[in-house]
Design an enzyme around this catalytic site. Structure first.
Site, PDB file in Angstrom:
ATOM      1  N   ASN A  12       8.135   8.167   0.262  1.00  0.00           N
ATOM      2  CA  ASN A  12       9.349   8.126  -0.558  1.00  0.00           C
ATOM      3  C   ASN A  12       9.198   7.299  -1.829  1.00  0.00           C
ATOM      4  OD1 ASN A  12       9.145   5.857   1.193  1.00  0.00           O
ATOM      5  ND2 ASN A  12      11.294   5.335   0.797  1.00  0.00           N
ATOM      6  N   ARG A  13       8.058   6.624  -2.015  1.00  0.00           N
ATOM      7  CA  ARG A  13       7.865   5.832  -3.236  1.00  0.00           C
ATOM      8  C   ARG A  13       6.384   5.502  -3.388  1.00  0.00           C
ATOM      9  NH1 ARG A  13       9.039  -0.458  -2.206  1.00  0.00           N
ATOM     10  NH2 ARG A  13       8.299  -0.632  -0.065  1.00  0.00           N
ATOM     11  N   GLY A  14       6.035   4.942  -4.538  1.00  0.00           N
ATOM     12  CA  GLY A  14       4.693   4.421  -4.771  1.00  0.00           C
ATOM     13  C   GLY A  14       3.587   5.434  -4.565  1.00  0.00           C
ATOM     14  N   ARG A  35      11.836   5.231   5.720  1.00  0.00           N
ATOM     15  CA  ARG A  35      12.661   4.375   6.577  1.00  0.00           C
ATOM     16  C   ARG A  35      14.021   4.094   5.954  1.00  0.00           C
ATOM     17  NH1 ARG A  35       9.726  -1.005   7.683  1.00  0.00           N
ATOM     18  NH2 ARG A  35      11.427  -1.272   9.166  1.00  0.00           N
ATOM     19  N   GLY A  79       3.023   1.608   5.242  1.00  0.00           N
ATOM     20  CA  GLY A  79       2.527   0.268   5.525  1.00  0.00           C
ATOM     21  C   GLY A  79       3.478  -0.796   5.024  1.00  0.00           C
ATOM     22  N   TYR A 142      -2.556  -8.209   6.938  1.00  0.00           N
ATOM     23  CA  TYR A 142      -2.683  -6.962   6.176  1.00  0.00           C
ATOM     24  C   TYR A 142      -4.142  -6.511   6.106  1.00  0.00           C
ATOM     25  CZ  TYR A 142      -1.946  -3.663   2.311  1.00  0.00           C
ATOM     26  OH  TYR A 142      -1.886  -2.540   1.522  1.00  0.00           O
ATOM     27  N   LYS A 146      -5.762  -3.031   7.652  1.00  0.00           N
ATOM     28  CA  LYS A 146      -6.387  -2.036   6.787  1.00  0.00           C
ATOM     29  C   LYS A 146      -7.872  -1.857   7.094  1.00  0.00           C
ATOM     30  CE  LYS A 146      -2.810  -0.794   4.363  1.00  0.00           C
ATOM     31  NZ  LYS A 146      -2.283   0.592   4.449  1.00  0.00           N
ATOM     32  N   ILE A 175      -3.332  -1.376  -7.865  1.00  0.00           N
ATOM     33  CA  ILE A 175      -2.599  -0.200  -8.328  1.00  0.00           C
ATOM     34  C   ILE A 175      -1.182  -0.634  -8.684  1.00  0.00           C
ATOM     35  CG2 ILE A 175      -1.784   2.104  -7.717  1.00  0.00           C
ATOM     36  CD1 ILE A 175      -4.831   1.910  -7.841  1.00  0.00           C
ATOM     37  N   ARG A 186      -1.306 -15.312 -11.818  1.00  0.00           N
ATOM     38  CA  ARG A 186      -2.618 -15.904 -11.550  1.00  0.00           C
ATOM     39  C   ARG A 186      -3.460 -14.999 -10.662  1.00  0.00           C
ATOM     40  NH1 ARG A 186      -3.620 -21.897  -8.784  1.00  0.00           N
ATOM     41  NH2 ARG A 186      -5.903 -21.754  -8.707  1.00  0.00           N
TER      42      ARG A 186
END
Length: 236
Positions: A12-14, A35, A79, A142, A146, A175, A186
């Site tokens: 639904n995005r990204g 979701r 994720g 994370y 992955k 990305i 930073r």
């Protein structure tokens, strides 16, 4: 190529939305799980699903199969992140990230595999991250989730290859997404410093890699990890 039924989790995005749109533009029938907010594209078939709940995933597949047919191409993209240094990370933060990112991929693949096996054709693409290769302070959960996708994919490549099913991993670097925009200046500067191309990538860059692996051109590629990272993690 032949129009296929595609499922993109977290579409639904990204990155997930870009992948779904790219595959839809190729003429495929594309379903996406979500979701919260539905995808902003009425050409996609949205289904609500929770990656930590096998019954929810099964219900989503049942809807897709009834409307579009059996899933032939699966892109496991859904994720979450819950960043914290180890000594500040609660057990639930670790378990929830692994359960969504890694176990969720297991649940979606396991549900798709029987139909692919019977058809003797299938494409499975798991969306990982280059953080799985080089690590990152505050992302032990994370990175672990992955990194697990690569071992999962390579094992499945052995199990499913004789049935004409390929299983691969795409590992994005920095990305431009809602998630990456939350990192500090930073940290962004640090990532760009170790990226040979010296710039961030777009969600369309990732979508093109998935498009290759999901299509006829990628028919002889399986068990591979394809970095889409501008060289981030090179030699790692």
């Amino acid at each position: 190529m032949t129009p296929r039924t595609v499922l993109v989790t977290g579409g639904n995005r990204g990155i997930g939305l870009a992948v779904a749109r790219a595959l839809r533009s190729d003429g495929h029938r594309v379903a996406v799980t979500y979701r919260g907010v539905e995808p902003p594209d009425d050409r996609l078939f949205p289904v609500r699903a929770e990656m930590t709940d096998a019954a929810s995933i099964d219900a989503a597949y049942a809807r897709i199969e009834a409307e579009l047919g059996a899933v032939e191409v699966l892109v496991a993209n859904a994720g979450i992140t819950r960043d914290a240094l180890l000594l500040r990370m609660g057990e639930k933060d670790f378990v929830d990230v692994v359960d969504t990112n890694l176990n969720g991929a297991f649940r979606t693949v396991r549900r798709a595999a029987p139909r692919m096996i019977r058809a003797r054709w299938g494409r499975i693409v798991l969306i990982s991250s280059m953080v799985s290769a080089y690590g990152a302070a505050g992302q032990a959960n994370y990175a672990a989730s992955k990194a697990g996708l690569l071992g999962f994919a390579r094992s499945l490549a052995w199990e499913l290859g004789s049935r004409g099913i390929t299983v691969n991993v795409v590992a994005p670097g920095l990305i431009e997404t809602d998630m990456s925009r939350k990192i500090t200046d930073r940290r962004r500067a640090e990532l760009l410093r170790i990226t040979p191309l010296g710039r961030s990538g777009s969600v369309e860059d990732v979508a093109e890699a998935v498009r290759y692996l999901a299509g006829d051109s990628g028919r002889y590629v399986t068990g591979a990890m394809l970095p889409v990272s501008g060289g981030l993690g090179l030699g790692g």
